[in-house]
Design an enzyme around this catalytic site. Structure first.
Site, PDB file in Angstrom:
ATOM      1  N   GLY A  17      96.854 -28.435  43.752  1.00  0.00           N
ATOM      2  CA  GLY A  17      97.779 -27.538  43.084  1.00  0.00           C
ATOM      3  C   GLY A  17      97.728 -26.132  43.642  1.00  0.00           C
ATOM      4  O   GLY A  17      98.763 -25.497  43.888  1.00  0.00           O
ATOM      5  N   CYS A  44      90.741 -34.355  45.107  1.00  0.00           N
ATOM      6  CA  CYS A  44      91.440 -35.495  45.692  1.00  0.00           C
ATOM      7  C   CYS A  44      91.034 -35.732  47.135  1.00  0.00           C
ATOM      8  O   CYS A  44      90.695 -36.846  47.526  1.00  0.00           O
ATOM      9  CB  CYS A  44      92.951 -35.291  45.598  1.00  0.00           C
ATOM     10  SG  CYS A  44      93.891 -36.667  46.308  1.00  0.00           S
ATOM     11  N   CYS A  49      90.536 -39.073  45.348  1.00  0.00           N
ATOM     12  CA  CYS A  49      91.514 -40.091  45.742  1.00  0.00           C
ATOM     13  C   CYS A  49      91.339 -40.607  47.166  1.00  0.00           C
ATOM     14  O   CYS A  49      91.314 -41.813  47.410  1.00  0.00           O
ATOM     15  CB  CYS A  49      92.945 -39.551  45.615  1.00  0.00           C
ATOM     16  SG  CYS A  49      93.230 -38.373  44.300  1.00  0.00           S
ATOM     17  N   LYS A  52      87.829 -42.270  48.051  1.00  0.00           N
ATOM     18  CA  LYS A  52      87.728 -43.454  47.187  1.00  0.00           C
ATOM     19  C   LYS A  52      88.646 -44.565  47.695  1.00  0.00           C
ATOM     20  O   LYS A  52      88.246 -45.728  47.775  1.00  0.00           O
ATOM     21  CB  LYS A  52      88.096 -43.076  45.761  1.00  0.00           C
ATOM     22  CG  LYS A  52      88.197 -44.250  44.791  1.00  0.00           C
ATOM     23  CD  LYS A  52      89.078 -43.888  43.621  1.00  0.00           C
ATOM     24  CE  LYS A  52      90.514 -43.666  44.056  1.00  0.00           C
ATOM     25  NZ  LYS A  52      91.386 -43.155  42.963  1.00  0.00           N
ATOM     26  N   TYR A 100      94.194 -28.866  55.886  1.00  0.00           N
ATOM     27  CA  TYR A 100      94.521 -28.016  54.741  1.00  0.00           C
ATOM     28  C   TYR A 100      94.255 -26.553  55.082  1.00  0.00           C
ATOM     29  O   TYR A 100      95.069 -25.663  54.808  1.00  0.00           O
ATOM     30  CB  TYR A 100      93.683 -28.424  53.525  1.00  0.00           C
ATOM     31  CG  TYR A 100      94.335 -29.443  52.637  1.00  0.00           C
ATOM     32  CD1 TYR A 100      94.750 -29.104  51.362  1.00  0.00           C
ATOM     33  CD2 TYR A 100      94.546 -30.748  53.058  1.00  0.00           C
ATOM     34  CE1 TYR A 100      95.356 -30.027  50.520  1.00  0.00           C
ATOM     35  CE2 TYR A 100      95.146 -31.691  52.243  1.00  0.00           C
ATOM     36  CZ  TYR A 100      95.549 -31.322  50.977  1.00  0.00           C
ATOM     37  OH  TYR A 100      96.153 -32.235  50.160  1.00  0.00           O
ATOM     38  N   ALA A 116      85.455 -17.058  42.720  1.00  0.00           N
ATOM     39  CA  ALA A 116      86.180 -15.916  42.159  1.00  0.00           C
ATOM     40  C   ALA A 116      86.328 -16.121  40.659  1.00  0.00           C
ATOM     41  O   ALA A 116      86.530 -17.248  40.203  1.00  0.00           O
ATOM     42  CB  ALA A 116      87.548 -15.777  42.812  1.00  0.00           C
ATOM     43  N   TYR A 180      89.964 -44.908  34.690  1.00  0.00           N
ATOM     44  CA  TYR A 180      90.311 -45.035  36.108  1.00  0.00           C
ATOM     45  C   TYR A 180      89.078 -45.066  37.008  1.00  0.00           C
ATOM     46  O   TYR A 180      88.898 -45.983  37.811  1.00  0.00           O
ATOM     47  CB  TYR A 180      91.119 -43.807  36.563  1.00  0.00           C
ATOM     48  CG  TYR A 180      92.592 -43.782  36.303  1.00  0.00           C
ATOM     49  CD1 TYR A 180      93.485 -43.973  37.341  1.00  0.00           C
ATOM     50  CD2 TYR A 180      93.104 -43.501  35.044  1.00  0.00           C
ATOM     51  CE1 TYR A 180      94.857 -43.882  37.129  1.00  0.00           C
ATOM     52  CE2 TYR A 180      94.460 -43.417  34.817  1.00  0.00           C
ATOM     53  CZ  TYR A 180      95.343 -43.598  35.869  1.00  0.00           C
ATOM     54  OH  TYR A 180      96.686 -43.516  35.658  1.00  0.00           O
ATOM     55  N   ILE A 181      88.270 -44.017  36.911  1.00  0.00           N
ATOM     56  CA  ILE A 181      87.192 -43.812  37.876  1.00  0.00           C
ATOM     57  C   ILE A 181      86.146 -44.911  37.773  1.00  0.00           C
ATOM     58  O   ILE A 181      85.703 -45.468  38.786  1.00  0.00           O
ATOM     59  CB  ILE A 181      86.561 -42.425  37.682  1.00  0.00           C
ATOM     60  CG1 ILE A 181      87.609 -41.337  37.948  1.00  0.00           C
ATOM     61  CG2 ILE A 181      85.365 -42.232  38.598  1.00  0.00           C
ATOM     62  CD1 ILE A 181      87.150 -39.935  37.605  1.00  0.00           C
ATOM     63  N   GLU A 184      87.614 -48.236  39.094  1.00  0.00           N
ATOM     64  CA  GLU A 184      87.799 -48.266  40.547  1.00  0.00           C
ATOM     65  C   GLU A 184      86.475 -48.378  41.284  1.00  0.00           C
ATOM     66  O   GLU A 184      86.342 -49.180  42.217  1.00  0.00           O
ATOM     67  CB  GLU A 184      88.569 -47.020  40.986  1.00  0.00           C
ATOM     68  CG  GLU A 184      90.026 -47.063  40.536  1.00  0.00           C
ATOM     69  CD  GLU A 184      90.799 -45.797  40.825  1.00  0.00           C
ATOM     70  OE1 GLU A 184      92.040 -45.871  40.904  1.00  0.00           O
ATOM     71  OE2 GLU A 184      90.172 -44.723  40.964  1.00  0.00           O
ATOM     72  N   ARG A 207      91.860 -47.748  28.329  1.00  0.00           N
ATOM     73  CA  ARG A 207      92.539 -47.357  27.093  1.00  0.00           C
ATOM     74  C   ARG A 207      93.832 -46.610  27.417  1.00  0.00           C
ATOM     75  O   ARG A 207      93.886 -45.777  28.307  1.00  0.00           O
ATOM     76  CB  ARG A 207      91.614 -46.464  26.256  1.00  0.00           C
ATOM     77  CG  ARG A 207      92.211 -46.010  24.933  1.00  0.00           C
ATOM     78  CD  ARG A 207      91.148 -45.311  24.092  1.00  0.00           C
ATOM     79  NE  ARG A 207      90.608 -44.138  24.761  1.00  0.00           N
ATOM     80  CZ  ARG A 207      91.129 -42.909  24.675  1.00  0.00           C
ATOM     81  NH1 ARG A 207      92.224 -42.715  23.953  1.00  0.00           N
ATOM     82  NH2 ARG A 207      90.570 -41.895  25.285  1.00  0.00           N
ATOM     83  N   GLY A 263      84.139 -39.407  31.778  1.00  0.00           N
ATOM     84  CA  GLY A 263      85.065 -38.335  31.463  1.00  0.00           C
ATOM     85  C   GLY A 263      84.967 -37.171  32.424  1.00  0.00           C
ATOM     86  O   GLY A 263      84.001 -37.037  33.187  1.00  0.00           O
ATOM     87  N   ASP A 304      94.582 -30.011  36.858  1.00  0.00           N
ATOM     88  CA  ASP A 304      93.689 -30.607  35.861  1.00  0.00           C
ATOM     89  C   ASP A 304      93.083 -29.580  34.914  1.00  0.00           C
ATOM     90  O   ASP A 304      92.654 -29.930  33.811  1.00  0.00           O
ATOM     91  CB  ASP A 304      92.557 -31.371  36.554  1.00  0.00           C
ATOM     92  CG  ASP A 304      93.046 -32.628  37.257  1.00  0.00           C
ATOM     93  OD1 ASP A 304      94.270 -32.849  37.302  1.00  0.00           O
ATOM     94  OD2 ASP A 304      92.202 -33.385  37.771  1.00  0.00           O
ATOM     95  N   THR A 312      96.887 -35.983  41.014  1.00  0.00           N
ATOM     96  CA  THR A 312      97.143 -35.108  42.157  1.00  0.00           C
ATOM     97  C   THR A 312      98.623 -34.787  42.360  1.00  0.00           C
ATOM     98  O   THR A 312      98.983 -33.618  42.554  1.00  0.00           O
ATOM     99  CB  THR A 312      96.548 -35.730  43.432  1.00  0.00           C
ATOM    100  OG1 THR A 312      95.124 -35.795  43.278  1.00  0.00           O
ATOM    101  CG2 THR A 312      96.884 -34.910  44.669  1.00  0.00           C
ATOM    102  N   HIS A 437     112.939 -62.307  49.234  1.00  0.00           N
ATOM    103  CA  HIS A 437     112.186 -63.558  49.096  1.00  0.00           C
ATOM    104  C   HIS A 437     111.573 -63.961  50.427  1.00  0.00           C
ATOM    105  O   HIS A 437     112.193 -63.796  51.474  1.00  0.00           O
ATOM    106  CB  HIS A 437     113.143 -64.660  48.620  1.00  0.00           C
ATOM    107  CG  HIS A 437     112.498 -65.986  48.430  1.00  0.00           C
ATOM    108  ND1 HIS A 437     111.690 -66.274  47.351  1.00  0.00           N
ATOM    109  CD2 HIS A 437     112.528 -67.102  49.196  1.00  0.00           C
ATOM    110  CE1 HIS A 437     111.256 -67.519  47.451  1.00  0.00           C
ATOM    111  NE2 HIS A 437     111.753 -68.043  48.562  1.00  0.00           N
ATOM    112  N   GLU A 442     109.783 -59.730  43.893  1.00  0.00           N
ATOM    113  CA  GLU A 442     111.091 -60.265  43.526  1.00  0.00           C
ATOM    114  C   GLU A 442     111.130 -60.674  42.048  1.00  0.00           C
ATOM    115  O   GLU A 442     112.211 -60.774  41.449  1.00  0.00           O
ATOM    116  CB  GLU A 442     111.453 -61.456  44.412  1.00  0.00           C
ATOM    117  CG  GLU A 442     110.621 -62.707  44.197  1.00  0.00           C
ATOM    118  CD  GLU A 442     111.035 -63.838  45.134  1.00  0.00           C
ATOM    119  OE1 GLU A 442     112.156 -64.356  44.973  1.00  0.00           O
ATOM    120  OE2 GLU A 442     110.233 -64.191  46.024  1.00  0.00           O
TER     121      GLU A 442
END
Length: 457
Positions: A17, A44, A49, A52, A100, A116, A180-181, A184, A207, A263, A304, A312, A437, A442
């Site tokens: 972000g 990420c 992400c 992983k 980056y 900062a 998720y974490i 995975e 959940r 969490g 986040d 992300t 197909h 499909e």
């Protein structure tokens, strides 16, 4: 005549972000400075992400080797080398970090490799004591893993940050969590050959996802690993043969590593928010309006750290929208209501829109179309697996309000389905689309007869 501020925009945090916001603001002519205390790229790219997903790919090769025999290939006994994967994965992360960094500098953004904190409505203070004035401050510090709950011996466990630093593959690993974490990483280690136990205090994994999706994943994971639902960790202790993890049912599991993935918390501690009167919510997140503005007009927050939708692509959207609004004179907000997403478990999961239960609450009468089948590849490989496709339709307008996929390339499939759902496609639009197909996807355009939906209690 001197400028009233040192910079037009000071960004705290160099993740997805913050980087997007900085680059777009600079493209509008803003003087931008960005501070990142760890590595540019954020969770990420550096420890989320990207690394992983590379590990997910690595784990799935084990099944490819096994399945090849059913198609006539003779493959010798495969051998996995953790050190090779780690080295190549880390090199790719470093390459992306460099990109980056280079892209920011090319855009005219000045990078400050320090922590900062906010030191006033228009000022930040760096770790070396330097004070920088800014017309606008953007907080984009993301989130950090937390141990929930804290148990005796918690210091023996690692989080999703430290998992990327492991020099050796654990032969036995306990993963704690059901989101998720946890899902995975449990899949990754099981596929790579580690004896994996996944412990979750809930009765199902993931959940908030559709119940059919949760059931499908539970069934698959019960086959792949030692899945213990309705259980929680009570304490950890160092034993002669490793770490002894005690559960609430009185049982204990001896493992080499414990990964706690229960969490994440917004990274707001010690940021100086209290000095300008910004109060975080009970989860530690910064409250913002639709344009990502905080209660202080000169301070904004994206990603986040706001705990709106912790993905992300959303952080990137929010960062871009912020720059358009503040520096491009194009007020832009982000719609958080319809977000395609994937879980890179094995089997993979892709979803967009409403699950069956939330659709009942939102629209009243709905139709549900569902198909569960053995994928074509499994017919020769002999692998026991199922693919699930599910479409949720608002009955009154025939609009598709949810699509759920469990199986190979679910993430790729849901990206395309997400376009249709975002555009407001109807079930009739799906029906008149010609099937590709033979493919698994499909099924999304060939399901004609509704299933019996589960009516809410």
């Amino acid at each position: 005549m001197s400028e009233p501020y040192d910079v037009d925009l000071f960004v705290i945090g160099g993740g997805s972000g913050g980087v997007r916001a900085a680059r777009i603001a600079a493209s509008y002519g803003a003087r931008v400075r960005l501070a990142e205390e760890y590595r540019v790229g954020g969770t990420c790219v550096i420890r989320g992400c990207v690394p992983k997903k590379l590990m997910v790919y690595a784990g799935r090769f084990a099944e490819e080797f096994e399945d090849a025999a059913g198609f006539g290939w003779e493959v010798g006994a495969p051998r996995f080398d953790w050190s090779v994967l780690k080295s190549r994965r880390d090199a790719e992360v470093a390459r992306l970090e460099g990109l980056y960094d280079a892209n920011l500098r090319r855009s005219g953004v000045e990078i400050v490799p320090q922590r900062a904190v906010i030191d006033g409505p228009h000022a930040v203070r760096l770790a070396d004591g330097t004070r920088v004035s800014a017309r606008v401050i953007l907080v984009a510090t993301g989130a950090t893993p937390v141990h929930q709950p804290v148990v005796p011996g918690a210091e023996l466990a690692i989080t999703s940050n430290e998992v990327f630093e492991l020099e050796e593959q654990p032969k036995r690993i306990l993963v704690v969590g059901g989101g998720y974490i946890a899902v995975e990483f449990a899949g990754v280690f099981a596929n790579l050959g580690s004896r994996t136990t996944l412990v979750h205090r809930g009765d199902k994994l993931l959940r908030g996802f559709d119940e059919d999706v949760r059931d499908a994943l539970d069934a698959a994971y019960a086959h792949r690993m030692d899945l213990r639902l309705g259980r929680h960790l009570t304490r950890l202790e160092r034993g002669e043969g490793g770490i002894l993890a005690h559960l609430d049912d009185g049982g204990a599991i001896e493992v080499d590593q414990v990964l706690v993935a229960t969490g994440r918390r917004p990274n707001t501690a010690g940021l100086g928010l209290d000095t300008v009167g910004i109060a975080v919510d009970p989860a530690g997140a910064i409250p913002v309006d639709v344009f990502s503005k905080t209660s202080v007009p000169s301070i904004y927050a994206v990603g986040d750290v706001t705990n709106r939708a912790n993905l992300t692509p959303i952080a990137i959207r929010e960062g871009h929208a912020f720059a358009d609004t503040v520096f491009g004179d194009k007020p832009t907000s982000v719609d958080h209501g319809l977000i395609p997403t994937a879980v890179f478990s094995t089997p993979e999961i892709g979803v967009v829109g409403h699950d069956e239960d939330s659709a009942w609450k939102a629209f009243g009468e709905i139709d549900v179309y569902k198909a569960s089948f053995r994928p074509m590849k499994a017919t020769l490989s002999g692998r026991e697996e199922r693919t699930l496709m599910k479409i949720v339709v608002e009955r009154a307008g025939n609009r598709v309000v949810g699509v759920h996929v469990v199986g190979h390339d679910a993430g790729e499939i849901i990206q395309a389905a997400g376009i249709a759902v975002t555009m407001g496609a109807t079930k009739a639009d799906f029906d008149r689309t010609v099937a590709v197909h033979p493919t698994a996807s499909e099924e999304l355009v060939t399901m004609k007869v509704p299933s019996a939906p589960r009516r809410p209690a």
